[in-house]
Design an enzyme around this catalytic site. Sequence first.
Site, PDB file in Angstrom:
ATOM      1  N   ASP A  51       0.831  -1.218   0.000  1.00 56.70           N
ATOM      2  CA  ASP A  51       0.000   0.000   0.000  1.00 56.70           C
ATOM      3  C   ASP A  51       0.862   1.263   0.000  1.00 56.70           C
ATOM      4  OD1 ASP A  51       0.992  -0.166   2.610  1.00 56.70           O
ATOM      5  OD2 ASP A  51      -0.942   0.092   3.594  1.00 56.70           O
ATOM      6  N   TYR A  86      12.026   2.784  -1.369  1.00 58.20           N
ATOM      7  CA  TYR A  86      11.342   1.481  -1.403  1.00 58.20           C
ATOM      8  C   TYR A  86      10.014   1.585  -2.138  1.00 58.20           C
ATOM      9  CZ  TYR A  86       8.234  -2.248   0.237  1.00 58.20           C
ATOM     10  OH  TYR A  86       7.318  -3.276   0.292  1.00 58.20           O
ATOM     11  N   ASN A 113       2.371  -6.187   7.286  1.00 58.07           N
ATOM     12  CA  ASN A 113       2.175  -7.539   7.827  1.00 58.07           C
ATOM     13  C   ASN A 113       2.930  -7.703   9.152  1.00 58.07           C
ATOM     14  OD1 ASN A 113       1.901  -9.913   5.102  1.00 58.07           O
ATOM     15  ND2 ASN A 113       1.194  -7.809   5.147  1.00 58.07           N
ATOM     16  N   TYR A 147      10.337   6.260  16.223  1.00 57.11           N
ATOM     17  CA  TYR A 147      10.714   7.390  15.377  1.00 57.11           C
ATOM     18  C   TYR A 147       9.777   8.578  15.616  1.00 57.11           C
ATOM     19  CZ  TYR A 147      13.301   3.915  12.516  1.00 57.11           C
ATOM     20  OH  TYR A 147      14.140   2.926  12.074  1.00 57.11           O
ATOM     21  N   TYR A 190      20.815   2.654  14.442  1.00 59.49           N
ATOM     22  CA  TYR A 190      20.280   3.096  15.737  1.00 59.49           C
ATOM     23  C   TYR A 190      21.294   3.703  16.702  1.00 59.49           C
ATOM     24  CZ  TYR A 190      16.042   0.721  14.294  1.00 59.49           C
ATOM     25  OH  TYR A 190      14.924   0.348  13.594  1.00 59.49           O
TER      26      TYR A 190
HETATM   27  P1  NAD Z   1      11.483 -10.030   3.076  1.00 57.34           P
HETATM   28  O1  NAD Z   1      12.516  -8.948   2.986  1.00 57.34           O
HETATM   29  O2  NAD Z   1      11.228 -10.708   4.372  1.00 57.34           O
HETATM   30  O3  NAD Z   1      11.845 -11.205   2.046  1.00 57.34           O
HETATM   31  C1  NAD Z   1      12.269 -10.938   0.738  1.00 57.34           C
HETATM   32  C2  NAD Z   1      12.728 -12.254   0.113  1.00 57.34           C
HETATM   33  O4  NAD Z   1      13.168 -11.951  -1.230  1.00 57.34           O
HETATM   34  C3  NAD Z   1      13.926 -12.895   0.833  1.00 57.34           C
HETATM   35  O5  NAD Z   1      13.725 -14.287   0.932  1.00 57.34           O
HETATM   36  C4  NAD Z   1      15.113 -12.578  -0.068  1.00 57.34           C
HETATM   37  O6  NAD Z   1      16.131 -13.560  -0.003  1.00 57.34           O
HETATM   38  C5  NAD Z   1      14.448 -12.541  -1.432  1.00 57.34           C
HETATM   39  N1  NAD Z   1      15.196 -11.699  -2.379  1.00 57.34           N
HETATM   40  C6  NAD Z   1      15.625 -10.421  -2.193  1.00 57.34           C
HETATM   41  N2  NAD Z   1      16.312 -10.005  -3.275  1.00 57.34           N
HETATM   42  C7  NAD Z   1      16.276 -11.023  -4.170  1.00 57.34           C
HETATM   43  C8  NAD Z   1      16.799 -11.194  -5.476  1.00 57.34           C
HETATM   44  N3  NAD Z   1      17.517 -10.225  -6.089  1.00 57.34           N
HETATM   45  N4  NAD Z   1      16.565 -12.356  -6.125  1.00 57.34           N
HETATM   46  C9  NAD Z   1      15.848 -13.358  -5.525  1.00 57.34           C
HETATM   47  N5  NAD Z   1      15.366 -13.256  -4.278  1.00 57.34           N
HETATM   48  C10 NAD Z   1      15.572 -12.110  -3.608  1.00 57.34           C
HETATM   49  O7  NAD Z   1      10.165  -9.381   2.467  1.00 57.34           O
HETATM   50  P2  NAD Z   1       8.642  -9.613   2.892  1.00 57.34           P
HETATM   51  O8  NAD Z   1       8.315  -8.714   4.009  1.00 57.34           O
HETATM   52  O9  NAD Z   1       8.390 -11.065   3.026  1.00 57.34           O
HETATM   53  O10 NAD Z   1       7.901  -9.051   1.597  1.00 57.34           O
HETATM   54  C11 NAD Z   1       7.597  -9.902   0.498  1.00 57.34           C
HETATM   55  C12 NAD Z   1       6.904  -9.098  -0.580  1.00 57.34           C
HETATM   56  O11 NAD Z   1       5.694  -8.547  -0.052  1.00 57.34           O
HETATM   57  C13 NAD Z   1       7.726  -7.910  -1.090  1.00 57.34           C
HETATM   58  O12 NAD Z   1       7.507  -7.807  -2.469  1.00 57.34           O
HETATM   59  C14 NAD Z   1       7.137  -6.706  -0.355  1.00 57.34           C
HETATM   60  O13 NAD Z   1       7.275  -5.536  -1.119  1.00 57.34           O
HETATM   61  C15 NAD Z   1       5.681  -7.133  -0.242  1.00 57.34           C
HETATM   62  N6  NAD Z   1       4.950  -6.569   0.916  1.00 57.34           N
HETATM   63  C16 NAD Z   1       5.489  -6.631   2.164  1.00 57.34           C
HETATM   64  C17 NAD Z   1       4.755  -6.134   3.235  1.00 57.34           C
HETATM   65  C18 NAD Z   1       5.280  -6.231   4.660  1.00 57.34           C
HETATM   66  O14 NAD Z   1       4.648  -5.709   5.580  1.00 57.34           O
HETATM   67  N7  NAD Z   1       6.393  -6.895   4.910  1.00 57.34           N
HETATM   68  C19 NAD Z   1       3.501  -5.571   3.031  1.00 57.34           C
HETATM   69  C20 NAD Z   1       2.988  -5.522   1.723  1.00 57.34           C
HETATM   70  C21 NAD Z   1       3.731  -6.036   0.668  1.00 57.34           C
HETATM   71  P1  TYD Z   2       8.323  -0.681   9.490  1.00 52.14           P
HETATM   72  O1  TYD Z   2       8.036  -1.898  10.303  1.00 52.14           O
HETATM   73  O2  TYD Z   2       9.731  -0.395   9.077  1.00 52.14           O
HETATM   74  O3  TYD Z   2       7.356  -0.726   8.218  1.00 52.14           O
HETATM   75  P2  TYD Z   2       7.031   0.428   7.121  1.00 52.14           P
HETATM   76  O4  TYD Z   2       8.022   1.503   7.225  1.00 52.14           O
HETATM   77  O5  TYD Z   2       7.162  -0.337   5.836  1.00 52.14           O
HETATM   78  O6  TYD Z   2       5.622   0.872   7.418  1.00 52.14           O
HETATM   79  O7  TYD Z   2       7.807   0.584  10.290  1.00 52.14           O
HETATM   80  C1  TYD Z   2       6.472   0.657  10.772  1.00 52.14           C
HETATM   81  C2  TYD Z   2       6.311   1.990  11.464  1.00 52.14           C
HETATM   82  O8  TYD Z   2       7.125   2.006  12.642  1.00 52.14           O
HETATM   83  C3  TYD Z   2       6.769   3.170  10.631  1.00 52.14           C
HETATM   84  O9  TYD Z   2       5.926   4.293  10.899  1.00 52.14           O
HETATM   85  C4  TYD Z   2       8.169   3.454  11.130  1.00 52.14           C
HETATM   86  C5  TYD Z   2       8.092   3.071  12.601  1.00 52.14           C
HETATM   87  N1  TYD Z   2       9.347   2.532  13.204  1.00 52.14           N
HETATM   88  C6  TYD Z   2       9.796   3.059  14.412  1.00 52.14           C
HETATM   89  O10 TYD Z   2       9.184   3.972  15.004  1.00 52.14           O
HETATM   90  N2  TYD Z   2      10.944   2.531  14.941  1.00 52.14           N
HETATM   91  C7  TYD Z   2      11.648   1.545  14.336  1.00 52.14           C
HETATM   92  O11 TYD Z   2      12.709   1.115  14.869  1.00 52.14           O
HETATM   93  C8  TYD Z   2      11.156   1.011  13.102  1.00 52.14           C
HETATM   94  C9  TYD Z   2      11.896  -0.083  12.396  1.00 52.14           C
HETATM   95  C10 TYD Z   2       9.987   1.536  12.575  1.00 52.14           C
END
Ligand code: NAD
Ligand code: TYD
Length: 351
Positions: A132, A156, A186, A213, A347
């Site tokens: 999002d 990002y 997530n 933050y 940090y």
């Molecule tokens: P993550 O950083 O935990 O995992 C990313 C995975 O991609 C890892 O296993 C890493 O080894 C692999 N990877 C990275 N670069 C690579 C490359 N060049 N080639 C092959 N593999 C590679 O990420 P996540 O939190 O599990 O997110 C997964 C997807 O979901 C991403 O596309 C992210 O943008 C999307 N997403 C994440 C969130 C969230 O809250 N984490 C929310 C919405 C969407």
């Molecule tokens: P994060 O988990 O990094 O996800 P995103 O930036 O993709 O939303 O951060 C979630 C929220 O928490 C975001 O508003 C930034 C804040 N944050 C802190 O306040 N302290 C921290 O150490 C981190 C990692 C995030």
Amino acid sequence: MKKILITGGAGFIGSHVVREFVNKYPEYHIVNLDALTYAGNLENLKDIENKPNYTFVKADITDAAHILAVFQEHQPDGVIHLAAESHVDRSITNPTAFVMTNVIGTVNLLNAAKEIWKDNFEGKRFHHVSTDEVYGTLGESGLFREDTAYDPHSPYSASKASSDHFVRAYHDTYGLPIVLTNCSNNYGPNHFPEKLIPLCIHNILNNKSLPIYGDGKFTRDWLFVIDHAKAIDLVFHNGKNGDSYNVGGFNEWQNIDLVKELCKQVDEKLGRPQGTAAALITFVKDRPGHDLRYAIDATKINQELGYQPSVTFEQGLSVTIDWFLNNQEWLDNVTSGDYQKYYEGQYVGNS
Ligand code: NAD
Ligand code: TYD
């Protein structure tokens, strides 16, 4: 047999998607393609690694030739693309890595799919998993809908927005069958401790400060990771070709309130006096370009595909904390080595 290639399946969300598909669809063969960067960890998939319908392939999506060779060898009918550089703070210090994996890597996958499907797209589907954050930031009110204009601010989210545009461009230009999901933040088991929730759990367990933050009033909409995996399953199978679906839990929290709730639950579970963990809360310098508020309108996926999250936030957070308390070895492993350098750079001295 249907072959599905899942990229990024060793990461946080990807490992839950791989597990969901391997267990739920024994008639499919699941190929997990992952480069195993710092965020990828095959420990996340120990319970399914020997299943007959599962194969792991180590490959980097920035390597176009290798990716095409993997597609030619495995001939997937479907792709679910999660591989990405996923952390906003890291994108601020190294944006180029985000362009390479999130933009170039996505285009390499689109090219490989287009090449092996040879314009015969019957029964084929490329599902791009996005965020999002592409919509930018909300003020105090309003929700992100599928037709909200893209307005990314961090490197990002700019790289994810660009990848979304390429996926749609391959649909509009070449007719590639695609669907997209844009999900909110997530949380859950196997979450890498660079993100807010697992970082705070890790720091509480190690009696380290909890860095908030700015003023802590930034708002995110949190969804349990298994509910994201279930949404991906629904959209991959039933979503309309060419469409995107927002995924969220109607579950907004200001960061400071979320961290206080987390502290309360951890103290309860450890049988300690309330306030012990919260005493570690420390306000630190804000993130540059910090988006104020994200919140998803998940009406479309709910009405068209009948999607509902399966757990409340309280339940999901409790399961998550229990998982981290029971898997401290996993946490110790992923926080050794390079993590220490990252943590110090991000940090130490930043208050
Ligand atoms: P993550 O950083 O935990 O995992 C990313 C995975 O991609 C890892 O296993 C890493 O080894 C692999 N990877 C990275 N670069 C690579 C490359 N060049 N080639 C092959 N593999 C590679 O990420 P996540 O939190 O599990 O997110 C997964 C997807 O979901 C991403 O596309 C992210 O943008 C999307 N997403 C994440 C969130 C969230 O809250 N984490 C929310 C919405 C969407
Ligand atoms: P994060 O988990 O990094 O996800 P995103 O930036 O993709 O939303 O951060 C979630 C929220 O928490 C975001 O508003 C930034 C804040 N944050 C802190 O306040 N302290 C921290 O150490 C981190 C990692 C995030």
